[in-house]
Design a protein around this motif. Structure first.
Motif, short mmCIF file in Angstrom:
data_model
loop_
_atom_site.label_atom_id
_atom_site.label_comp_id
_atom_site.label_asym_id
_atom_site.label_seq_id
_atom_site.Cartn_x
_atom_site.Cartn_y
_atom_site.Cartn_z
N ILE A 66 0.83 -1.21 0.00
CA ILE A 66 0.00 0.00 0.00
C ILE A 66 0.86 1.25 0.00
O ILE A 66 0.40 2.33 -0.39
CB ILE A 66 -0.95 -0.02 1.22
CG1 ILE A 66 -2.08 0.99 1.01
CG2 ILE A 66 -0.20 0.28 2.51
CD1 ILE A 66 -3.16 0.93 2.07
N ALA A 117 -1.11 2.31 -3.66
CA ALA A 117 -2.26 2.34 -2.77
C ALA A 117 -3.57 2.12 -3.52
O ALA A 117 -4.52 1.56 -2.96
CB ALA A 117 -2.30 3.68 -2.03
N VAL A 177 -4.40 -1.65 -3.69
CA VAL A 177 -4.63 -2.28 -2.38
C VAL A 177 -5.96 -1.81 -1.79
O VAL A 177 -6.64 -2.56 -1.10
CB VAL A 177 -3.45 -1.96 -1.43
CG1 VAL A 177 -3.68 -2.56 -0.05
CG2 VAL A 177 -2.14 -2.48 -2.01
N LYS A 178 -6.35 -0.57 -2.06
CA LYS A 178 -7.61 -0.06 -1.50
C LYS A 178 -8.82 -0.80 -2.05
O LYS A 178 -9.91 -0.75 -1.46
CB LYS A 178 -7.74 1.44 -1.79
CG LYS A 178 -6.82 2.30 -0.93
CD LYS A 178 -6.99 3.78 -1.24
CE LYS A 178 -6.08 4.61 -0.35
NZ LYS A 178 -6.21 6.07 -0.63
N ARG A 179 -8.65 -1.52 -3.17
CA ARG A 179 -9.77 -2.29 -3.74
C ARG A 179 -9.99 -3.59 -2.98
O ARG A 179 -10.94 -4.33 -3.27
CB ARG A 179 -9.51 -2.58 -5.21
CG ARG A 179 -9.41 -1.34 -6.08
CD ARG A 179 -9.64 -1.67 -7.54
NE ARG A 179 -8.57 -2.48 -8.10
CZ ARG A 179 -7.59 -2.02 -8.88
NH1 ARG A 179 -7.56 -0.72 -9.19
NH2 ARG A 179 -6.66 -2.81 -9.37
N TRP A 180 -9.13 -3.90 -2.02
CA TRP A 180 -9.24 -5.18 -1.29
C TRP A 180 -10.03 -5.02 0.00
O TRP A 180 -10.01 -5.90 0.87
CB TRP A 180 -7.85 -5.71 -0.95
CG TRP A 180 -6.91 -5.85 -2.10
CD1 TRP A 180 -7.19 -5.76 -3.43
CD2 TRP A 180 -5.50 -6.11 -2.02
NE1 TRP A 180 -6.07 -5.94 -4.18
CE2 TRP A 180 -5.01 -6.17 -3.34
CE3 TRP A 180 -4.61 -6.31 -0.98
CZ2 TRP A 180 -3.66 -6.40 -3.64
CZ3 TRP A 180 -3.28 -6.56 -1.26
CH2 TRP A 180 -2.82 -6.60 -2.59
N VAL A 181 -10.72 -3.91 0.19
CA VAL A 181 -11.29 -3.62 1.49
C VAL A 181 -12.30 -4.70 1.92
O VAL A 181 -12.35 -5.07 3.11
CB VAL A 181 -11.94 -2.23 1.47
CG1 VAL A 181 -13.07 -2.14 0.47
CG2 VAL A 181 -12.40 -1.84 2.86
N LEU A 208 -4.05 -3.47 8.22
CA LEU A 208 -4.21 -3.13 6.81
C LEU A 208 -5.48 -2.32 6.59
O LEU A 208 -5.49 -1.37 5.80
CB LEU A 208 -4.22 -4.40 5.96
CG LEU A 208 -4.36 -4.19 4.46
CD1 LEU A 208 -3.28 -3.26 3.93
CD2 LEU A 208 -4.32 -5.52 3.72
N ILE A 234 -5.78 1.44 4.87
CA ILE A 234 -6.62 1.73 3.71
C ILE A 234 -7.52 2.93 3.98
O ILE A 234 -7.74 3.77 3.10
CB ILE A 234 -7.46 0.49 3.35
CG1 ILE A 234 -6.55 -0.64 2.82
CG2 ILE A 234 -8.54 0.83 2.32
CD1 ILE A 234 -7.27 -1.95 2.59
N LYS A 235 -7.99 3.06 5.21
CA LYS A 235 -8.99 4.08 5.54
C LYS A 235 -8.39 5.31 6.22
O LYS A 235 -9.14 6.26 6.51
CB LYS A 235 -10.05 3.49 6.48
CG LYS A 235 -10.83 2.32 5.89
CD LYS A 235 -11.83 2.79 4.86
CE LYS A 235 -12.75 1.66 4.42
NZ LYS A 235 -13.74 2.11 3.42
#
Length: 942
Positions: A217, A221, A224-228, A249, A253-254
């Motif tokens: 990330i 980023a 990786v943010k699509r893996w929430v 993680l 992301i947030k």
């Protein structure tokens, strides 16, 4: 048999027990337990043989399988990677050697790294699990180039889809690290595999994918943010490690969305988390959210209740994390601290040293803010003074020094006396700092504490330890007037056998400044002259200067001082002889010319610092010698250029940072004003400002821009008798611009009675460079206040970012940049002043010049109101009245200062917390010799 012979019969610690070849004629053992028993039997035999022979292994004789390992030898052995018949055991041992060399700091060249990398990739054909794990380890350490990654990506991707969880997890970790270091754009090719791994049933695979996401990330980023969704699913895992990494993680992301973080934290505090690691992480996130939300009046009760609930967790780790978070909340009250301190008090009696250390360290930090809240733990902490762990004992003592009562000081000092002999100097320094705070807290006990410090000076110790004690005594002397003479005598006794030249010279300087003002100044002369007789040249020169200061300030002792100085005229050292000659002549001139020496007051020559830095004096002397004149050279007429001032300020700031680093107190502020770095008045030495006279005071730098803007500007106000010089510090953060003729245009309409008399622009301001420009204001009114509008004006010249030079044919145009307003405040015309007896001074001024006014301040605590009032008035807090009691609703602050005219100003500030909890009522009483000054100070608060 020798030690080496015995170890030769044992297998290498890096070998796999399956790879130990049996002696000839014996069948290999299939049972690992039998081989382990044989190995342990061999170790036991070797140890018993050593004891029986009476031999004693030297501490430096440590057996290592890698002793004498050479990089060239290992690189030659790497040829075995190319053998048609691979030997997994040999290859594993060779990879172990490579990892050892890399861990020891050996650096492989690009060709060597490429050769090893290609050799290792050929080992993927082997099916040995142990060798495969070693391959993964070495590939993470080799840092392959982007071209080499393509070769191994296909193999690692295949392993990511393997049926063996060991291969899958390790392949994910290795490939993710390689991608993050070489080409982050390749993450899209393996995103599908990573998202599947995040929700894998195997905890090892899922944790590996989560850890990889934490690393990735930072470089990509968006992907990786699509893996929430998958991360939130992993957060529900029963495995403690998976849950911990999933929470970490998810927060990364947030974290850019403050509202989203608050929602996640709030939801997780309502649903139980099984993992104690994840609980600790969640506690930290909760505290961060509460820190951002502000003070206690706006605190989220749900989050606070969650922190209190963690104190009842079954894991000690979670309990301590919760207690530590509660203790670290902003504006925490004593009621909120009570449950946390109760838990920490239980930890003080724990059998685990880690819990005792963690508890006492947290209590030590809280004792600085809420000493009364920590007092119930004092009995338990007294039991830790004799703890076998010296760190725990030191923290316990320093906490007791902060929280102890005045009646218990003597008993505590007796306990510390025996303890101080058993700890290292670094711990002693911490204790000395705590004693300094206690002495200021209980000034009536200064004799006992000074005697204790004096006894510590006579003990063995290093420079840092002795310097800490000397600095503490100097601090006590400066804060407690009654302690001056006793403190000076303790220092005199110390320099009798001091082995540190730096400490001796600083003490001699102090004696020369403070000694003449004591009741019996002659008693110090013997100690000073002993240094002339017994010490090295540096100390002797300092002693000569100290004697001369006595002669300048005490006419009755001047003949005796002259006699002693004349004995130094034949010293072996040039510096000592030169000083003695100069001071003898100066004292003789004083007798002949009624206190004048060489046409100047002798006190200005000896007791005041040079009006300009030495570099400016040197430059002026060079110019004077190059073009001599009939007028004698005078240091009081030396001027400085703006470039010289900038260079001197930079040197002072670097020196200040180095001093902070040496003392371990952390870095100083990035920008320090004159009061912070002890700067002499260099601004008035600019030729344009040579007429302004002696500086009264200088403010702290006031920022006129936000830190993130392209131009950073701050202003320091230098106040003189009839002038105010504004020094603007400039910083250019635009890479492709060179600024020329930089000035700050002032709008004076908001401050009547002020006019711009002279300006000094900044000629050039390069990218990422500091610069300065100046404006001199003449005050038609004595003390004008108000807001000045500021606009940065400059010429922009485009430059080549690669070279930093102006572009050929580049355009130059004028531009301006709006700055924030600059306030001229009452504190600019007030200087802090120490008053030994405030009550007597207050009564002595009488009520003829008194002014009383009442105000309502918008602060939600008395402590915040005190800080604001003290900063606004610019006065010194007297009699330790600056810190209110915990939970107090009323408080009185005593303030003292010296006004621009030289008049003494005293103030009594009575504060009362309003019933609404949002405002503080203030009654301000000001007294001075001049009624108008009192009215001005009181009215400025409005």
């Amino acid at each position: 048999p020798t030690w080496t012979d015995r170890h030769a019969r044992l297998p290498s610690p890096t070998m796999n027990p399956r790879d130990v070849a049996p002696p000839e004629g014996e069948q290999p053992q299939a049972d690992w337990q039998t081989q382990g028993q044989q190995w342990l039997s061999g170790v036991k035999e070797a140890a018993l043989s050593t004891l029986a022979s009476g031999g004693k292994k030297d501490e430096d004789e440590v057996y290592s399988p890698f002793a004498g390992l050479q990089k060239s030898q290992v690189l030659q052995e790497c040829r075995v990677f190319n053998d048609p018949q691979l030997n997994p055991r040999v290859c594993s041992q060779l990879i172990t050697k490579i990892l050892y060399l890399l861990g020891q700091g050996e650096v492989l060249s690009r060709s060597e790294s490429t050769s090893v990398f290609f050799g290792v990739t050929k080992l993927f054909q082997a099916k040995d699990d142990h060798l495969r794990r070693m391959i993964y380890l070495v590939m993470k350490e080799l840092n392959p180039s982007a071209e080499e990654v393509i070769i191994v990506t296909a193999t690692l991707t295949k392993d990511m889809n393997s049926k063996q969880d060991l291969y899958r997890a390790n392949a994910i970790r290795v490939l993710s690290k390689i991608i993050s270091q070489t080409d982050p754009t390749m993450l899209g090719q393996i995103e599908r595999h990573l998202k599947q791994a995040l929700v894998d049933k195997n905890a090892f695979v899922a944790a590996s994918a989560l850890v990889s996401g934490i690393h990735l990330i930072r470089v990509n980023a968006e992907v990786v943010k699509r893996w929430v969704n998958e991360v939130q699913t992993a957060l529900q895992s029963d495995n403690t490690t998976v849950q911990y990494h999933a929470l970490a993680l998810l927060h990364m992301i947030k974290k850019q969305d403050r509202l989203a973080v608050s929602k996640i934290v709030a939801s997780l505090t309502r649903s139980p988390i099984k993992s104690p690691f994840a609980q600790c992480l969640l506690i930290r996130f909760v505290k961060k959210v509460m820190d951002e939300d502000g003070g206690s009046q706006e605190r989220d009760r749900g989050l606070l209740e969650y922190l209190e609930s963690t104190l009842r967790h079954k894991s000690d780790m979670v309990i301590y994390e919760g207690a530590n978070a509660l203790c670290g909340l902003p504006n925490v009250s004593q009621r909120e601290l009570t449950p946390a301190i109760t838990v920490l008090q239980l930890f003080l009696c724990s059998s685990k040293p880690t819990l005792r250390f963690a508890a006492v360290r947290t209590l030590n930090r809280i004792a600085m803010i809420h000493p009364s809240a920590v007092q119930p733990c004092n009995m338990d902490m007294e039991g830790l003074i004799n703890d076998s762990n010296r760190s725990i004992a030191t923290l316990a003592i320093t906490t007791l020094l902060k929280t102890g009562s005045e009646s218990g000081v003597e008993r505590l000092m007796k306990q510390i006396t025996s303890f101080m002999c058993e700890i290292a100097d670094e711990f002693k320094v911490i204790v000395v700092d705590a004693i300094r705070a206690m002495c200021i807290k209980f000034p009536q006990k200064h004799r006992l504490l000074m005697t204790f410090l004096s006894n510590m000076l006579r003990e063995e110790g290093g420079f840092a330890y002795k310097k800490a004690i000397v600095d503490t005594i100097l601090h006590i002397i400066g804060q407690i007037h009654e302690a001056k003479e006793a403190g000076l005598m303790h220092l005199c006794e110390f320099i009798e056998d001091c082995e540190f030249t730096a400490l001796s010279t600083s003490i001699l300087h102090l004696l020369g400044v403070e000694g003449p003002g004591t009741s019996e100044p002659a008693s110090y002369i013997r100690f000073i002259y002993n240094r002339v007789v017994l010490e090295n040249a540096t100390v002797r020169a300092s002693a000569v200067s100290s004697l001369a200061k006595f002669g300048v300030q005490l006419p009755a002792l001047r003949p005796s001082i002259l006699t002693l100085l004349k004995r130094c005229l034949y010293d072996n050292d040039d510096e000592v002889r030169d000083r003695a000659t100069f001071y003898c002549k100066m004292l003789e001139e004083m007798d002949a010319h009624d206190g004048q020496a060489f046409g100047f007051p002798a006190a200005d020559i000896t007791l005041k610092p040079l009006p300009v830095p030495l570099i400016a004096v040197e430059r002026a002397l060079e110019q004077y010698l190059a073009a001599p004149s009939d007028q004698p050279f005078s240091v009081f007429e030396v001027t400085m250029s703006a470039e010289m001032i900038a260079a001197e300020r930079k040197a002072q700031l670097e020196e200040s940072r180095q001093a902070h680093a040496d003392s371990g107190s952390g870095p100083p502020p990035a920008k320090a004003g004159p009061k912070e770095v002890g700067e002499i008045d260099m601004v008035s030495k600019l030729p344009q400002f040579a007429h302004v006279g002696t500086r009264f005071g200088a403010s702290k730098p006031a920022a006129l821009t936000d830190p993130e803007t392209e131009y950073a500007v701050s202003c320091t106000k230098h106040v003189y008798g009839e002038h105010t010089i504004l020094a603007f510090d400039l910083h250019n953060t635009v890479e492709d611009q060179l600024l020329k003729n930089v000035t700050v245009q002032l709008d004076l309409s908001g401050v009547p009675g002020v006019g711009v008399e002279a300006e000094v622009p900044c000629p050039e301001l390069h990218f990422n460079q500091q610069g300065a420009c100046y404006a001199c204001l003449r005050r038609a009114e004595p003390v004008p206040t108000g807001s000045l509008g500021c606009t940065l004006k400059f010429e922009v010249c485009e430059v080549d970012p690669a070279t930093g030079e102006p572009r050929v044919g580049g355009a130059t145009y004028e531009d301006e940049y709006a700055l924030e307003e600059l306030e001229l405040m009452a504190a600019d015309y007030m200087r802090k002043a120490f008053v030994a007896d405030f009550r007597s001074g207050w009564e002595g001024l009488g009520n003829a010049g008194e002014e009383v006014q009442t105000f309502t301040l918008s602060h939600n605590s008395i402590g915040d109101a005190i800080k604001a009032v003290v900063e606004f008035l610019g006065m010194e807090v007297c009699d330790n009245t600056g810190s209110p009691q915990e939970g107090a609703t009323t408080h009185t602050v005593l303030l003292a200062g010296a006004f621009l005219t030289g008049a003494q100003v005293l103030a009594i500030v009575n504060l009362r917390m309003e019933t609404n909890g949002r405002n503080v009522g203030m009654r301000l009483s000001v007294r001075s010799e001049d009624k108008q000054i009192s009215e001005f100070v009181a009215s400025c608060v409005a």
